[in-house]
Design an enzyme around this catalytic site. Structure first.
Site, PDB file in Angstrom:
ATOM      1  N   SER A   7      -6.786  11.719   0.133  1.00  0.00           N
ATOM      2  CA  SER A   7      -5.969  10.551   0.456  1.00  0.00           C
ATOM      3  C   SER A   7      -5.820  10.417   1.963  1.00  0.00           C
ATOM      4  O   SER A   7      -5.289  11.319   2.629  1.00  0.00           O
ATOM      5  CB  SER A   7      -4.586  10.686  -0.175  1.00  0.00           C
ATOM      6  OG  SER A   7      -3.729   9.674   0.308  1.00  0.00           O
ATOM      7  N   HIS A  30      -9.570   8.082  -1.151  1.00  0.00           N
ATOM      8  CA  HIS A  30      -8.428   7.410  -1.772  1.00  0.00           C
ATOM      9  C   HIS A  30      -7.599   6.713  -0.700  1.00  0.00           C
ATOM     10  O   HIS A  30      -7.211   7.322   0.298  1.00  0.00           O
ATOM     11  CB  HIS A  30      -7.567   8.440  -2.514  1.00  0.00           C
ATOM     12  CG  HIS A  30      -6.496   7.829  -3.358  1.00  0.00           C
ATOM     13  ND1 HIS A  30      -6.728   7.307  -4.616  1.00  0.00           N
ATOM     14  CD2 HIS A  30      -5.173   7.657  -3.130  1.00  0.00           C
ATOM     15  CE1 HIS A  30      -5.598   6.855  -5.128  1.00  0.00           C
ATOM     16  NE2 HIS A  30      -4.642   7.044  -4.234  1.00  0.00           N
ATOM     17  N   ASP A  32      -4.216   4.447  -0.049  1.00  0.00           N
ATOM     18  CA  ASP A  32      -2.930   3.999  -0.580  1.00  0.00           C
ATOM     19  C   ASP A  32      -2.434   2.780   0.176  1.00  0.00           C
ATOM     20  O   ASP A  32      -2.165   2.849   1.382  1.00  0.00           O
ATOM     21  CB  ASP A  32      -1.894   5.122  -0.463  1.00  0.00           C
ATOM     22  CG  ASP A  32      -2.151   6.249  -1.443  1.00  0.00           C
ATOM     23  OD1 ASP A  32      -2.313   5.956  -2.639  1.00  0.00           O
ATOM     24  OD2 ASP A  32      -2.195   7.415  -1.015  1.00  0.00           O
ATOM     25  N   MET A  34       0.572   0.119   0.480  1.00  0.00           N
ATOM     26  CA  MET A  34       1.986  -0.055   0.123  1.00  0.00           C
ATOM     27  C   MET A  34       2.548  -1.265   0.846  1.00  0.00           C
ATOM     28  O   MET A  34       2.270  -1.468   2.032  1.00  0.00           O
ATOM     29  CB  MET A  34       2.787   1.191   0.525  1.00  0.00           C
ATOM     30  CG  MET A  34       2.218   2.497   0.026  1.00  0.00           C
ATOM     31  SD  MET A  34       3.221   3.893   0.618  1.00  0.00           S
ATOM     32  CE  MET A  34       2.076   5.240   0.301  1.00  0.00           C
ATOM     33  N   HIS A  63      -5.763   2.178  -4.088  1.00  0.00           N
ATOM     34  CA  HIS A  63      -4.581   2.225  -4.965  1.00  0.00           C
ATOM     35  C   HIS A  63      -3.550   1.228  -4.434  1.00  0.00           C
ATOM     36  O   HIS A  63      -2.974   1.430  -3.375  1.00  0.00           O
ATOM     37  CB  HIS A  63      -4.064   3.669  -4.939  1.00  0.00           C
ATOM     38  CG  HIS A  63      -2.775   3.897  -5.656  1.00  0.00           C
ATOM     39  ND1 HIS A  63      -2.053   5.057  -5.508  1.00  0.00           N
ATOM     40  CD2 HIS A  63      -2.069   3.130  -6.518  1.00  0.00           C
ATOM     41  CE1 HIS A  63      -0.970   5.003  -6.253  1.00  0.00           C
ATOM     42  NE2 HIS A  63      -0.948   3.835  -6.867  1.00  0.00           N
ATOM     43  N   MET A  65      -0.188  -0.283  -4.347  1.00  0.00           N
ATOM     44  CA  MET A  65       1.236  -0.145  -4.664  1.00  0.00           C
ATOM     45  C   MET A  65       1.938  -1.387  -4.124  1.00  0.00           C
ATOM     46  O   MET A  65       2.722  -1.331  -3.165  1.00  0.00           O
ATOM     47  CB  MET A  65       1.791   1.138  -4.040  1.00  0.00           C
ATOM     48  CG  MET A  65       1.304   2.385  -4.732  1.00  0.00           C
ATOM     49  SD  MET A  65       1.881   3.909  -3.944  1.00  0.00           S
ATOM     50  CE  MET A  65       0.430   4.312  -2.980  1.00  0.00           C
ATOM     51  N   MET A 136       0.596   9.093 -11.840  1.00  0.00           N
ATOM     52  CA  MET A 136       1.314   9.593 -10.673  1.00  0.00           C
ATOM     53  C   MET A 136       2.154  10.803 -11.073  1.00  0.00           C
ATOM     54  O   MET A 136       2.937  10.733 -12.026  1.00  0.00           O
ATOM     55  CB  MET A 136       2.224   8.510 -10.093  1.00  0.00           C
ATOM     56  CG  MET A 136       1.505   7.287  -9.557  1.00  0.00           C
ATOM     57  SD  MET A 136       0.465   7.630  -8.123  1.00  0.00           S
ATOM     58  CE  MET A 136       1.683   8.188  -6.920  1.00  0.00           C
ATOM     59  N   ASP A 174      -2.545  11.835  -9.117  1.00  0.00           N
ATOM     60  CA  ASP A 174      -2.182  11.710  -7.704  1.00  0.00           C
ATOM     61  C   ASP A 174      -0.744  12.172  -7.530  1.00  0.00           C
ATOM     62  O   ASP A 174       0.164  11.647  -8.165  1.00  0.00           O
ATOM     63  CB  ASP A 174      -2.327  10.243  -7.279  1.00  0.00           C
ATOM     64  CG  ASP A 174      -1.998  10.011  -5.809  1.00  0.00           C
ATOM     65  OD1 ASP A 174      -1.712  10.983  -5.091  1.00  0.00           O
ATOM     66  OD2 ASP A 174      -2.043   8.842  -5.391  1.00  0.00           O
TER      67      ASP A 174
END
Length: 215
Positions: A7, A30, A32, A34, A63, A65, A136, A174
């Protein structure tokens, strides 16, 4: 075969290109994303994914979010994401379905994500249509949290669903994955492990990746 997806949330953003090179021996990268709404933190967006795509040919596992993710599927597909995963909690079911349909149109692989509070059964309406399910094992939004062992039965239950309904689907985990917890999630049925500090915090990231794979 177990895949490792470092990540970049744990990487040094001042030199992200070099940080990606550190983990070239991994399988996926990966990312993330957000939005400060679905989770309280704000991380990165489309421009960083576009830059990552220029810097590496690694598989980009993005991913999301973010609330109502259907709004951004085209933008992240244009940026070079190989797989997009959306939280089942981020929209009503018609919105999740629309996001998955948008991924289909764009030719990116499709994933769904469950927060710790969400039951394994929530995947059943989507399981035949997705390429990946992400469980998660921390609350989404921040790196470096402690692994939640109470999620192991959920991982095992989703593995049973995958085996029954969509054996080609990947099961990703994750949150708090390190050399101690990786064997637990693999035993429960996971075959893609996201790791942040366990890789980027290691003196030798390549060796850490091998350890997480069980090599």
């Amino acid at each position: 075969m177990i895949k490792i997806a470092p990540s970049i949330l744990s990487a040094d953003f001042a030199d992200l290109g070099r940080e990606v090179q550190k983990v070239q021996s991994a399988d996926w990268l990966h990312v993330d994303v957000m939005d400060g709404m679905f989770v309280s933190n704000i991380s990165i967006g489309v421009p960083v994914v576009k830059s990552l795509r220029k810097a590496t040919d690694m598989f980009l596992d993005v991913h999301l979010m973010i609330e109502k993710p259907v709004r951004y599927i085209d933008a992240f597909a244009d940026a070079g994401a190989d797989l997009l995963s959306v939280h089942l909690e981020s929209d009503m079911p018609p919105g999740i379905k629309a996001a998955l349909e948008a991924m289909d149109r764009r030719g990116v692989k499709k994933g769904i994500v469950l927060r710790p509070i969400t039951a394994a059964e929530a995947v059943l309406p989507y399981i035949k249509d997705v390429d990946l399910i992400l469980v998660m094992t921390v609350e989404p939004g921040f790196g470096g949290q402690k692994f939640m062992a109470d999620q192991l039965p959920k991982i095992a239950a989703i593995r049973r669903y995958i085996n029954e309904y969509n054996p080609d689907c990947r099961l990703e985990v994750d949150g708090g994955v390190d050399p101690n917890t990786a064997p637990l999630v693999i035993e429960a049925g996971a075959d893609v492990l996201v790791a942040g500090s366990a890789v980027y915090g290691a003196a030798d990231p390549a060796a850490a990746i091998k350890t997480l794979r069980g090599e």
